[in-house]
Motif scaffolding. Structure first.
Motif, PDB file in Angstrom:
ATOM      1  N   LEU A 175       0.348  65.293 -18.415  1.00  0.00           N
ATOM      2  CA  LEU A 175       1.622  64.578 -18.375  1.00  0.00           C
ATOM      3  C   LEU A 175       2.367  64.987 -17.118  1.00  0.00           C
ATOM      4  CD1 LEU A 175       2.734  65.053 -22.107  1.00  0.00           C
ATOM      5  CD2 LEU A 175       1.476  63.133 -21.111  1.00  0.00           C
ATOM      6  N   ASP A 176       2.448  64.061 -16.158  1.00  0.00           N
ATOM      7  CA  ASP A 176       3.086  64.347 -14.869  1.00  0.00           C
ATOM      8  C   ASP A 176       2.543  65.634 -14.239  1.00  0.00           C
ATOM      9  OD1 ASP A 176       4.617  62.150 -14.349  1.00  0.00           O
ATOM     10  OD2 ASP A 176       6.396  62.904 -15.364  1.00  0.00           O
ATOM     11  N   GLY A 177       1.233  65.833 -14.348  1.00  0.00           N
ATOM     12  CA  GLY A 177       0.598  66.973 -13.703  1.00  0.00           C
ATOM     13  C   GLY A 177       0.534  68.233 -14.534  1.00  0.00           C
ATOM     14  N   VAL A 178       1.132  68.241 -15.721  1.00  0.00           N
ATOM     15  CA  VAL A 178       1.083  69.409 -16.605  1.00  0.00           C
ATOM     16  C   VAL A 178       0.038  69.154 -17.691  1.00  0.00           C
ATOM     17  CG1 VAL A 178       2.368  70.926 -18.155  1.00  0.00           C
ATOM     18  CG2 VAL A 178       3.512  69.901 -16.163  1.00  0.00           C
ATOM     19  N   LYS A 179      -0.879  70.107 -17.858  1.00  0.00           N
ATOM     20  CA  LYS A 179      -1.964  69.953 -18.828  1.00  0.00           C
ATOM     21  C   LYS A 179      -1.615  70.620 -20.153  1.00  0.00           C
ATOM     22  CE  LYS A 179      -5.956  72.102 -18.184  1.00  0.00           C
ATOM     23  NZ  LYS A 179      -7.310  72.381 -17.645  1.00  0.00           N
ATOM     24  N   GLY A 224       2.787  73.876 -21.202  1.00  0.00           N
ATOM     25  CA  GLY A 224       1.580  73.422 -20.541  1.00  0.00           C
ATOM     26  C   GLY A 224       1.313  74.204 -19.268  1.00  0.00           C
ATOM     27  N   LYS A 225       0.214  73.860 -18.624  1.00  0.00           N
ATOM     28  CA  LYS A 225      -0.205  74.525 -17.401  1.00  0.00           C
ATOM     29  C   LYS A 225      -0.245  73.499 -16.270  1.00  0.00           C
ATOM     30  CE  LYS A 225      -4.159  77.060 -15.463  1.00  0.00           C
ATOM     31  NZ  LYS A 225      -5.541  77.532 -15.735  1.00  0.00           N
ATOM     32  N   MET A 226       0.427  73.816 -15.152  1.00  0.00           N
ATOM     33  CA  MET A 226       0.460  72.889 -14.034  1.00  0.00           C
ATOM     34  C   MET A 226      -0.949  72.685 -13.483  1.00  0.00           C
ATOM     35  SD  MET A 226       2.616  70.987 -12.540  1.00  0.00           S
ATOM     36  CE  MET A 226       2.450  69.786 -11.226  1.00  0.00           C
ATOM     37  N   VAL A 261      -0.909  66.862  -6.609  1.00  0.00           N
ATOM     38  CA  VAL A 261      -0.447  65.845  -5.663  1.00  0.00           C
ATOM     39  C   VAL A 261      -1.614  65.020  -5.129  1.00  0.00           C
ATOM     40  CG1 VAL A 261      -0.517  67.416  -3.657  1.00  0.00           C
ATOM     41  CG2 VAL A 261       1.012  65.415  -3.635  1.00  0.00           C
ATOM     42  N   PHE A 262      -2.771  65.663  -4.880  1.00  0.00           N
ATOM     43  CA  PHE A 262      -3.941  64.932  -4.403  1.00  0.00           C
ATOM     44  C   PHE A 262      -4.543  64.078  -5.517  1.00  0.00           C
ATOM     45  CE2 PHE A 262      -3.955  68.930  -1.811  1.00  0.00           C
ATOM     46  CZ  PHE A 262      -3.585  68.334  -0.614  1.00  0.00           C
ATOM     47  N   ILE A 263      -4.568  64.624  -6.731  1.00  0.00           N
ATOM     48  CA  ILE A 263      -5.093  63.876  -7.879  1.00  0.00           C
ATOM     49  C   ILE A 263      -4.210  62.674  -8.169  1.00  0.00           C
ATOM     50  CG2 ILE A 263      -5.546  63.992 -10.363  1.00  0.00           C
ATOM     51  CD1 ILE A 263      -6.267  66.965  -9.938  1.00  0.00           C
ATOM     52  N   GLU A 264      -2.894  62.881  -8.137  1.00  0.00           N
ATOM     53  CA  GLU A 264      -1.957  61.790  -8.412  1.00  0.00           C
ATOM     54  C   GLU A 264      -2.087  60.677  -7.373  1.00  0.00           C
ATOM     55  OE1 GLU A 264       2.750  61.225  -9.514  1.00  0.00           O
ATOM     56  OE2 GLU A 264       2.159  62.905  -8.250  1.00  0.00           O
ATOM     57  N   ASN A 265      -2.184  61.050  -6.108  1.00  0.00           N
ATOM     58  CA  ASN A 265      -2.344  60.049  -5.053  1.00  0.00           C
ATOM     59  C   ASN A 265      -3.659  59.281  -5.210  1.00  0.00           C
ATOM     60  OD1 ASN A 265       0.100  60.678  -3.886  1.00  0.00           O
ATOM     61  ND2 ASN A 265      -0.767  62.092  -2.378  1.00  0.00           N
ATOM     62  N   THR A 266      -4.699  59.986  -5.651  1.00  0.00           N
ATOM     63  CA  THR A 266      -5.983  59.331  -5.902  1.00  0.00           C
ATOM     64  C   THR A 266      -5.860  58.304  -7.015  1.00  0.00           C
ATOM     65  OG1 THR A 266      -7.228  61.286  -5.208  1.00  0.00           O
ATOM     66  CG2 THR A 266      -8.369  59.718  -6.636  1.00  0.00           C
ATOM     67  N   GLN A 312     -10.350  69.492 -12.636  1.00  0.00           N
ATOM     68  CA  GLN A 312      -9.100  69.445 -13.391  1.00  0.00           C
ATOM     69  C   GLN A 312      -9.099  68.390 -14.501  1.00  0.00           C
ATOM     70  OE1 GLN A 312      -6.495  71.692 -13.013  1.00  0.00           O
ATOM     71  NE2 GLN A 312      -8.045  72.698 -11.761  1.00  0.00           N
ATOM     72  N   LEU A 313      -9.702  67.236 -14.248  1.00  0.00           N
ATOM     73  CA  LEU A 313      -9.657  66.160 -15.236  1.00  0.00           C
ATOM     74  C   LEU A 313     -10.926  66.041 -16.061  1.00  0.00           C
ATOM     75  CD1 LEU A 313      -7.853  63.264 -13.326  1.00  0.00           C
ATOM     76  CD2 LEU A 313      -6.891  65.236 -14.524  1.00  0.00           C
ATOM     77  N   GLY A 314     -11.995  66.706 -15.598  1.00  0.00           N
ATOM     78  CA  GLY A 314     -13.233  66.680 -16.365  1.00  0.00           C
ATOM     79  C   GLY A 314     -14.059  65.417 -16.176  1.00  0.00           C
ATOM     80  N   ILE A 315     -13.678  64.539 -15.248  1.00  0.00           N
ATOM     81  CA  ILE A 315     -14.417  63.319 -14.961  1.00  0.00           C
ATOM     82  C   ILE A 315     -14.508  63.152 -13.443  1.00  0.00           C
ATOM     83  CG2 ILE A 315     -13.808  62.072 -17.070  1.00  0.00           C
ATOM     84  CD1 ILE A 315     -11.605  60.681 -15.465  1.00  0.00           C
ATOM     85  N   THR A 316     -15.457  62.359 -12.999  1.00  0.00           N
ATOM     86  CA  THR A 316     -15.585  62.113 -11.571  1.00  0.00           C
ATOM     87  C   THR A 316     -14.627  60.992 -11.146  1.00  0.00           C
ATOM     88  OG1 THR A 316     -17.315  60.441 -11.856  1.00  0.00           O
ATOM     89  CG2 THR A 316     -18.018  62.751 -11.655  1.00  0.00           C
ATOM     90  N   ILE A 317     -14.374  60.922  -9.855  1.00  0.00           N
ATOM     91  CA  ILE A 317     -13.543  59.835  -9.318  1.00  0.00           C
ATOM     92  C   ILE A 317     -14.188  58.491  -9.627  1.00  0.00           C
ATOM     93  CG2 ILE A 317     -12.622  58.800  -7.201  1.00  0.00           C
ATOM     94  CD1 ILE A 317     -12.483  61.647  -6.026  1.00  0.00           C
TER      95      ILE A 317
END
Length: 292
Positions: free
Chosen positions: A46-50, A176-178, A183-188, A224-229
């Motif tokens: 959620l907004d970068g917090v896991k 949660g954990k940041m 920022v790179f993941i969000e931009n992606t 971080q997300l557990g999946i590929t781009i």
């Protein structure tokens, strides 16, 4: 909080049950998203917090909160979900899909009154029984659309909001954990959601836009997300194709091209691998019956 809540008049836009073994969440919505975890466990960003969530947890996401939900258990992740506005607005009530447009970004300040609320709530067993009863009643009313159903949905929505507030935990209990490199993941993710229709969009193009090396971006995303781009891009394309198929006014070849697949063969293969059925069967199962 109860003072201003006395004035709200919720409008329920969508009610659904979602079952998934992998990536299960959307990126961003223009309305509130209320999600109850009925079965399974998941990582939620959620907004970068896991956060780690499990059966009995509720997520309440205000408009435009970036979110991804990924199943982490062996059993399917089952979510009870409904979308709503805090206040009824005649113009907003006519919006039937979740497409984010410039017009829809102009949201009233009063719709953001829940933005400061801790987005996670945990219910005790007795309240879990109550939330399931109320949600299933909400879903039935939403599907049947009997006379006065919108008022019934409003009442059930208020009850479910009360259950969320009742299950609120302290920030320390659910901290949660940041997410590293957010920022790179969000931009992606932003770029993918904006340009999923482009068949030339690939890891190299995305990393050039984001401003870091392809290898490092791929590592961050998967770590971080557990999946590929690539898998996330495919997920977005498939979800967009499902929206178009349900609308039922285009051919599968046209839809495949619109969502970024280079061929109908690649689209059909990817759709079957992701959804479990061929796109032609999915379209037939979800087509609107014609009225003679």
């Amino acid at each position: 909080m109860e003072t201003w809540m006395n004035s709200i008049s919720p409008f329920v836009r969508m009610v659904k049950i979602h079952k998934s073994f992998s990536l299960a969440g959307e990126w961003m919505d223009y309305d509130h998203v209320y999600t109850y975890i009925e079965q399974g466990e998941a990582e939620v960003f959620l907004d970068g917090v896991k956060y780690q969530v499990k059966e009995g947890d509720i997520l309440l996401m205000p408009p435009f909160m970036a979110h991804i939900i990924r199943s982490t258990s062996e059993v399917p992740l089952i979510q009870y979900i409904f979308h709503f506005d805090l206040y009824y607005d005649a113009e907003r009530s006519s919006w039937k899909d979740q497409t984010v447009t410039e017009e829809r970004k102009a949201i009233a300040e009063k719709e953001m009154q829940l933005a400061a609320t801790i987005p996670i709530s945990h219910l005790q067993l007795t309240d879990r029984i109550e939330i399931k009863k109320r949600f299933l009643s909400m879903q039935k009313e939403f599907l049947d659309k009997r006379s006065g159903y919108s008022l019934i949905l409003k009442g059930i929505c208020l009850e479910l909001l009360v259950l969320f507030m009742k299950g609120q935990v302290s920030h320390n209990d659910k901290e949660g954990k940041m997410t590293k490199g957010w920022v790179f993941i969000e931009n992606t993710i932003n770029l993918i959601n904006e340009r999923y229709w482009d068949p030339e969009l690939d890891n190299h193009t995305i990393s050039n836009h984001v401003g870091i090396s392809t290898n490092h971006l791929s590592f961050l995303f998967k770590d971080q997300l557990g999946i590929t781009i690539h898998k996330y891009l495919t997920h977005i394309r498939i979800e967009q194709s499902k929206i178009r198929m349900i609308e039922g006014n285009q051919t599968l070849t046209a839809i495949a091209e619109q969502v970024g697949f280079s061929s109908i063969y690649l689209f059909s293969r990817s759709f079957k691998a992701t959804v479990g059925v061929m796109p032609s069967l999915f379209m037939a199962m979800n087509s609107q019956p014609t009225i003679s």
